[in-house]
Design an enzyme around this catalytic site. Structure first.
Site, mmCIF file in Angstrom:
data_model
loop_
_atom_site.group_PDB
_atom_site.id
_atom_site.type_symbol
_atom_site.label_atom_id
_atom_site.label_comp_id
_atom_site.label_asym_id
_atom_site.label_seq_id
_atom_site.Cartn_x
_atom_site.Cartn_y
_atom_site.Cartn_z
ATOM 1 N N HIS A 173 0.815 -1.218 0.000
ATOM 2 C CA HIS A 173 0.000 0.000 0.000
ATOM 3 C C HIS A 173 0.848 1.268 0.000
ATOM 4 O O HIS A 173 0.350 2.345 -0.320
ATOM 5 C CB HIS A 173 -0.988 -0.004 1.175
ATOM 6 C CG HIS A 173 -0.414 0.415 2.483
ATOM 7 N ND1 HIS A 173 0.001 -0.485 3.442
ATOM 8 C CD2 HIS A 173 -0.186 1.646 3.016
ATOM 9 C CE1 HIS A 173 0.440 0.165 4.498
ATOM 10 N NE2 HIS A 173 0.343 1.464 4.269
ATOM 11 N N ASP A 233 -0.334 -7.531 1.929
ATOM 12 C CA ASP A 233 0.267 -6.191 1.863
ATOM 13 C C ASP A 233 1.791 -6.308 1.893
ATOM 14 O O ASP A 233 2.435 -6.061 2.912
ATOM 15 C CB ASP A 233 -0.239 -5.344 3.030
ATOM 16 C CG ASP A 233 0.114 -3.875 2.890
ATOM 17 O OD1 ASP A 233 0.479 -3.464 1.772
ATOM 18 O OD2 ASP A 233 0.027 -3.147 3.898
ATOM 19 N N SER A 285 4.336 2.659 8.053
ATOM 20 C CA SER A 285 3.989 1.508 7.217
ATOM 21 C C SER A 285 5.169 1.059 6.364
ATOM 22 O O SER A 285 5.964 1.878 5.896
ATOM 23 C CB SER A 285 2.825 1.863 6.293
ATOM 24 O OG SER A 285 1.643 2.043 7.011
#
EC number: 3.4.21.-
Length: 405
Positions: A203, A257, A349
């Site tokens: 992402h 992910d 992230s």
């Protein structure tokens, strides 16, 4: 099941219903044991070391078998070779009348009268017998040219920081950042896993113009140019996003992910820059109850200020049952961690979840920071790297990894 290399004796082979079954496999002086995972089912498990050979075949071999389904799970520190001199099942379009299924990073079903020679792309292979039919195979570990057991990964430098959340300068050599070339700061974290590849979250880059992204290694404080001489900016040569990456938009949860970025040039390794270990030996572990370290240049609180100095915090890995309470079945290939008032946050992230092997003290990248809710209020969600070892290795054929953590 008792195995022997005496073909004439195969007619006397019987299926023994015991939890521990001794296999006498004579290949030179090789002798090892096999564990039956479930005594009520025809399910077996074997871990192989280099030089060991494991024979698998249907119960009652050389006669055909028409009993219950049987499964053999083989693991090793290395890739696995399956060579079948006999695969004999009814031949039909969908192999529905008996088959042999081989699972590597994907599953293939075989039937008819054939031979097989298959190599895994990682350190696990599963063979499933769906009767009726018969087969005879030989399984052995094989060392990839680029696999190494005499190598280094996951080292950590001493920290001069006491009681704070700032990391020491280049304390974590495997840490990398992803940045836009036209603005300061990091948009996501990443982890160095080899000289040309970093691991991150899908992402982080799915909606980015990757021609305007770069990978930063050896960084500590992105607002300073003097705190370390290890910082290098690398152009991106290739972007590999997991083909089944998806997002549950209602909850902003991520599935599969994971992504790989290949650098234009080799990342130069040294004391201050180097790879994390990957969980080749612990790919099945949940790490529940273990303390882990998460890193990032993200927000220091929910919607708070960005940190220009690399931050670290310690979280505790939760069990899958605890994760299911928050995130349900999405956690099949993910894991969650929690500590009250601590967490990864926005812009963290893609960074690593690092577990320290208690025996070797090496840092193993067991997770990728993926999603969370309000930074510390609830457990965070992380992609489980062990579930994707097959995929990582298959996508990076030119990479060299330490298979011993």
């Amino acid at each position: 099941m008792i195995f022997t290399n005496n073909i004439a004796a195969f007619q006397n082979v019987v299926l023994v219903k015991k939890v521990k079954i001794v296999l006498l496999i004579f290949y030179g002086s090789i002798m090892f044991s096999m564990t039956q995972v479930n005594k009520e089912e025809c399910d077996y498990y074997q871990n192989l070391n280099l030089g060991e050979i494991y024979y698998i075949y249907n119960p009652r071999y050389p006669l055909p078998y028409s009993g219950s389904k049987c499964t053999w799970t083989i693991t090793s520190y290395h890739r696995i070779n399956l060579k079948c001199s006999l695969v004999e099942f009814s031949e039909n379009k969908n192999c529905n009348a008996g088959s042999l299924t081989v699972k590597k990073n994907f599953a293939n079903k075989y039937c008819g009268n054939i031979t097989l020679n298959i190599e895994s792309t990682s350190n696990k292979m599963t063979v499933i017998l769906t009767p009726p039919g018969r087969f005879f195979c030989e399984v052995r570990p094989i060392k990839r040219v680029k696999d190494s057991t005499n190598c280094n990964c996951g080292w950590k430098n001493p920290s001069r920081i006491v009681g704070g959340t700032n990391t020491g300068i280049n304390e974590f050599p495997m840490m990398a950042g992803i940045k836009r070339t036209y603005e300061p700061g990091m948009i996501c974290g990443a982890t160095i896993i080899s000289k040309r590849y970093v691991l991150t979250a899908a992402h982080c880059i799915i909606d980015e113009n990757t021609t305007k992204l770069a990978i930063v290694v050896g960084e500590h404080d992105w607002s300073s140019k003097t705190e370390t001489n290890a910082t290098v900016l690398h152009s991106i040569n290739k972007v590999i996003i997991h083909p089944k990456y998806d997002i549950i938009e209602k909850d902003d949860w991520q599935i599969n992910d994971i992504a790989l970025l290949k650098t234009e040039k080799d990342i130069k390794f040294g004391d201050k820059v180097g790879p994390a270990c990957l969980p080749f030996q612990h790919f099945l572990d949940s790490f529940a109850g273990s303390d882990v370290t998460v890193l990032g240049w993200g927000h220091t609180s929910f919607n708070g200020m960005l940190s220009h100095i690399l931050q670290k915090t310690t979280l505790n890995m939760l069990t899958q049952v605890e994760c299911y309470k928050y995130y349900g079945n999405i956690m099949v290939n993910a894991m969650c961690a929690y500590a009250k008032g601590k967490d990864a946050c926005q812009m963290d992230s893609g960074g690593p979840v690092l577990w320290q092997n208690p025996r070797t003290k090496r840092l193993v990248n067991i997770g990728i920071i993926s999603w969370g809710a309000e930074c510390g209020k609830y457990p965070n969600g992380n992609t489980k790297v062990g579930s994707y070892i097959d995929w990582i290795v298959s996508q990076t054929p030119d990479a060299e990894y330490c298979v011993i953590e």
